[in-house]
Design a protein around this motif. Sequence first.
Motif, PDB file in Angstrom:
ATOM      1  N   ARG A  26       0.820  -1.206   0.000  1.00  0.00           N
ATOM      2  CA  ARG A  26       0.000   0.000   0.000  1.00  0.00           C
ATOM      3  C   ARG A  26       0.856   1.259   0.000  1.00  0.00           C
ATOM      4  O   ARG A  26       0.444   2.292  -0.535  1.00  0.00           O
ATOM      5  N   HIS A  27       2.048   1.166   0.599  1.00  0.00           N
ATOM      6  CA  HIS A  27       2.947   2.329   0.647  1.00  0.00           C
ATOM      7  C   HIS A  27       4.058   2.224  -0.398  1.00  0.00           C
ATOM      8  O   HIS A  27       5.116   2.828  -0.233  1.00  0.00           O
ATOM      9  N   LYS A  28       3.808   1.479  -1.453  1.00  0.00           N
ATOM     10  CA  LYS A  28       4.872   1.215  -2.429  1.00  0.00           C
ATOM     11  C   LYS A  28       5.429   2.488  -3.050  1.00  0.00           C
ATOM     12  O   LYS A  28       6.637   2.595  -3.306  1.00  0.00           O
ATOM     13  N   TRP A  29       4.565   3.479  -3.284  1.00  0.00           N
ATOM     14  CA  TRP A  29       5.059   4.702  -3.910  1.00  0.00           C
ATOM     15  C   TRP A  29       5.953   5.484  -2.958  1.00  0.00           C
ATOM     16  O   TRP A  29       6.899   6.159  -3.391  1.00  0.00           O
ATOM     17  N   ILE A  30       5.670   5.403  -1.669  1.00  0.00           N
ATOM     18  CA  ILE A  30       6.550   6.059  -0.690  1.00  0.00           C
ATOM     19  C   ILE A  30       7.910   5.371  -0.683  1.00  0.00           C
ATOM     20  O   ILE A  30       8.964   6.032  -0.653  1.00  0.00           O
ATOM     21  N   PHE A  31       7.903   4.037  -0.742  1.00  0.00           N
ATOM     22  CA  PHE A  31       9.168   3.306  -0.764  1.00  0.00           C
ATOM     23  C   PHE A  31       9.935   3.595  -2.057  1.00  0.00           C
ATOM     24  O   PHE A  31      11.154   3.813  -2.021  1.00  0.00           O
ATOM     25  N   LEU A  32       9.239   3.563  -3.173  1.00  0.00           N
ATOM     26  CA  LEU A  32       9.927   3.846  -4.446  1.00  0.00           C
ATOM     27  C   LEU A  32      10.473   5.263  -4.460  1.00  0.00           C
ATOM     28  O   LEU A  32      11.587   5.507  -4.942  1.00  0.00           O
ATOM     29  N   GLY A  33       9.699   6.202  -3.916  1.00  0.00           N
ATOM     30  CA  GLY A  33      10.180   7.582  -3.855  1.00  0.00           C
ATOM     31  C   GLY A  33      11.383   7.723  -2.945  1.00  0.00           C
ATOM     32  O   GLY A  33      12.342   8.435  -3.264  1.00  0.00           O
ATOM     33  N   GLY A  34      11.336   7.042  -1.774  1.00  0.00           N
ATOM     34  CA  GLY A  34      12.476   7.101  -0.856  1.00  0.00           C
ATOM     35  C   GLY A  34      13.729   6.506  -1.463  1.00  0.00           C
ATOM     36  O   GLY A  34      14.825   7.075  -1.345  1.00  0.00           O
ATOM     37  N   ILE A  35      13.585   5.369  -2.135  1.00  0.00           N
ATOM     38  CA  ILE A  35      14.744   4.732  -2.771  1.00  0.00           C
ATOM     39  C   ILE A  35      15.283   5.616  -3.885  1.00  0.00           C
ATOM     40  O   ILE A  35      16.501   5.805  -4.024  1.00  0.00           O
ATOM     41  N   ALA A  36      14.367   6.167  -4.704  1.00  0.00           N
ATOM     42  CA  ALA A  36      14.811   7.032  -5.803  1.00  0.00           C
ATOM     43  C   ALA A  36      15.527   8.263  -5.275  1.00  0.00           C
ATOM     44  O   ALA A  36      16.565   8.679  -5.819  1.00  0.00           O
ATOM     45  N   LEU A  37      15.006   8.854  -4.195  1.00  0.00           N
ATOM     46  CA  LEU A  37      15.641  10.049  -3.626  1.00  0.00           C
ATOM     47  C   LEU A  37      17.023   9.729  -3.082  1.00  0.00           C
ATOM     48  O   LEU A  37      17.993  10.468  -3.340  1.00  0.00           O
ATOM     49  N   CYS A  38      17.139   8.641  -2.322  1.00  0.00           N
ATOM     50  CA  CYS A  38      18.444   8.274  -1.758  1.00  0.00           C
ATOM     51  C   CYS A  38      19.448   7.925  -2.847  1.00  0.00           C
ATOM     52  O   CYS A  38      20.629   8.272  -2.759  1.00  0.00           O
ATOM     53  N   LEU A  39      18.997   7.241  -3.884  1.00  0.00           N
ATOM     54  CA  LEU A  39      19.908   6.920  -4.990  1.00  0.00           C
ATOM     55  C   LEU A  39      20.335   8.188  -5.723  1.00  0.00           C
ATOM     56  O   LEU A  39      21.499   8.305  -6.141  1.00  0.00           O
ATOM     57  N   ALA A  40      19.414   9.134  -5.880  1.00  0.00           N
ATOM     58  CA  ALA A  40      19.777  10.396  -6.532  1.00  0.00           C
ATOM     59  C   ALA A  40      20.818  11.155  -5.712  1.00  0.00           C
ATOM     60  O   ALA A  40      21.795  11.693  -6.255  1.00  0.00           O
ATOM     61  N   ILE A  41      20.632  11.170  -4.389  1.00  0.00           N
ATOM     62  CA  ILE A  41      21.620  11.824  -3.514  1.00  0.00           C
ATOM     63  C   ILE A  41      22.955  11.097  -3.595  1.00  0.00           C
ATOM     64  O   ILE A  41      24.024  11.715  -3.628  1.00  0.00           O
ATOM     65  N   ALA A  42      22.912   9.755  -3.647  1.00  0.00           N
ATOM     66  CA  ALA A  42      24.146   8.971  -3.739  1.00  0.00           C
ATOM     67  C   ALA A  42      24.885   9.262  -5.038  1.00  0.00           C
ATOM     68  O   ALA A  42      26.110   9.442  -5.050  1.00  0.00           O
ATOM     69  N   PHE A  43      24.155   9.301  -6.157  1.00  0.00           N
ATOM     70  CA  PHE A  43      24.793   9.596  -7.447  1.00  0.00           C
ATOM     71  C   PHE A  43      25.382  10.999  -7.440  1.00  0.00           C
ATOM     72  O   PHE A  43      26.488  11.221  -7.968  1.00  0.00           O
ATOM     73  N   ALA A  44      24.673  11.953  -6.842  1.00  0.00           N
ATOM     74  CA  ALA A  44      25.199  13.319  -6.767  1.00  0.00           C
ATOM     75  C   ALA A  44      26.463  13.366  -5.920  1.00  0.00           C
ATOM     76  O   ALA A  44      27.443  14.045  -6.272  1.00  0.00           O
TER      77      ALA A  44
END
Length: 802
Positions: A26-44
């Motif tokens: 049910r919270h899949k979009w929150i998890f996907l958003g959190g993972i995407a945000l952390c990966l974006a910060i990591a790549f930066a």
Amino acid sequence: MKKRKDTHLNMNQEVNLKLFLQKLYRHKWIFLGGIALCLAIAFAYIKLATPTYEVATSILIDPSGNSRLLGESQYVDGGVGLIEMEKNLYNEIGIIQSFSLVSQTVEDLDFEVSYHAKNILKSKEYYGYFPFEVDLIDEEVQLYNTPFEITLLANDKYRLTISTSGYKVSNPVNGSTSIVDKKLKFSKIYSFGERVAHRYFNFTIQKPDYEVFKDDFENKSLQFVVHHTDDLTNDYLSNLEVNNIDIQASIFKLVTTGAVVEKEVAFLKKLTDNYVQNKLVSRNRIASSKETFIRNQLALVADTLLKAESELESFKKNKRAVNLGATAINALDQSQNLQMERAKIAMDIEYNKSLIDYVENNKNSDDFAIPTSTGIDDSQANENITELKRLYAERSRKKFFVTENNQEMSMLNAQINETTEALLNDLKSTNRSSEFALEGLNQQIGRYNGVISSLPTREKQLLNIQRQSNLYENLFNYLSQELAKTGIARAESISDTRVLDEARMVGDKPVAPQKMLILILAFILGFLFPLAWMLWFSPNDIIHNVGQIMANSDLPVIASVTFHDTNSKKSKADISLWNIKESFRDLTANLRFIRPKEGSSVLGITSIMPEEGKTFCAINLGISLAEAGYKTILIDTDLRNPSLVDGIKKIEGKGLSNYLAGDIAKMEEIIYPHEKLSNLKFIPTSVAESNIHELLSGEKMKMLIDQLRVDYDYIILDTPAVGLVSDFKLFSEEIDINLFVIRRKVAKIGFLEDLEKLIPKGKRKKSCIVFNDTLEKYHKYGYGQKYGVNREPKLVNKTLSV
């Protein structure tokens, strides 16, 4: 009441894995958003972080330290050793990582100035290749840890700009530094080679003697920073690692890390070179001290020998005395041997005195070099020297594990002091014995001097002169031999430390940032942050499926009403509406198993909170019962916020509140028929203006229900939400079956406990839960799309799906 199983998850609660996974979904979009945000910060971070490289070198140390024994040579036997620098591996690690050696290396390489080229996002350090070079004026004040910006201009000119506050400056008077808490803004144009003189900085900027391509630094801000030597030394010490590759080997690996490979390579090369050269310088310094001692003795003996030979030659010439008698020759030989022995003993005494002075002056120093046992005949002194070496080696080893104030270290220092005092006492005792032996030799020489004095005057004079000449000649030869041995040993001096592997970068990529590790950590954190939010901050208590109700309540779920999607396409909407009708047919069928076998049944429908769909369920249940052939009447008992009228149609006239208040005398005047179902009637209401509790608990309400029981099979009471008002409890005696509506994503697990508290003990078996708004995939008629086309009339308006 069952133990709640889907509130806050912890080690002491049972976890329903299926429900937990459903919650994750049910919270899949929150998890996907959190993972995407952390990966974006990591790549930066990976893109912008300064890469760090690892550089290493290895050296081999000869632990025996044989090349340090001065006065000994592989070509010359014997010799008098002065100081032996016993090499202890723990000592060597400490020396390599010493502040003095690293500081010397940093100064030799001129690391005080670092050069940087900066763009909008990141800064890069350069070494050995930059458009300019900075020469510091050491005797003047310097500004530390502050970037100086250089703008190259035409005609060999440049602009120097600085803007800072709270900066660090040096004090050339005493070598200290201080913090100036002021703003500093400076901008001025200079020519290359021109001295830059300011209150806080002094240097010259030159063009390098190599070619620099401007394209390499295009669109970049050129900067340099001046660093204090102590700060640089501490930085390199924190990055420098020295490790023994094996416990049984004397090979050490030196590792350092930094942003510029060439700079770290230069540092390790210079560090190992300084380490080797410092050892040779120390050894040569000891050798020079010994040579100076021998040369001074030779100079004195040479002058005396020259005088003695001149006197002998003059005596023979003037006195015409060429030969000596047998007695004189024997006395001369014995006297010469004794005097030679006396000279050696005197030299040993001087040697021991020099050792005593050295030990007394340096015994408390960390750089104290252990005296060698070479040239010392006293066995006890040799044992003390051996023990002293062992104790110093043990102290060097312990320094890596314990502090100076540690009890073990204190005991070890006490042993060192005790052994050192014992060694001094042995050396002094040896000197006293040598002085006693010297007195004996002097007595023997005196006896031979008495023999010589009894000789004829001319022969006696010749004998004395000959004896002095031979003595100094032998002593001169002895000292010359010792000087030659020391010179040969010094000429053979080679370092007992050599570099095995030249300094080079380890691997072919930076050791930091570690891209894969950072991405994995970012992915994990991107999952953990939403998970933590879900477990501790999200509405954990919300009901999402019927399993949660069954796991946390003893009340049975009599039916599940499917969710009606009003925004879907027409075909899907028809199937959704058909599923709703099937849900209420299930409810109608199940009510037959719990209703009384004879007579009518009063159904009380309520919920804990508004917006759970109790009115929607009451209307549709009434329709389903009427379609099944049961005479049914719906009564809106919510005198505060009526909703039944809006659900069926607009009614003009009066309702329940007016009847109970006495405004209407006949019951038939407040009963309204359904437009299409003859079996379905309803009693609406309007907002009551009098005391609601009195109206609903009065005899008139009870009489109304009793009269309706005669004419109807089912009487449905749509009551207010029990979480807000207590009106529902007023009908506890009249209600036969309690139906509690629990709506998905609205009701909470805590409501279940509240519901059970509302039910009288005798009514518990006739109390059930209606789970409203369940998803179609959990409904048993989910295959309706493939079963056929729904052609039933829509008796319920789709807007009633709350």
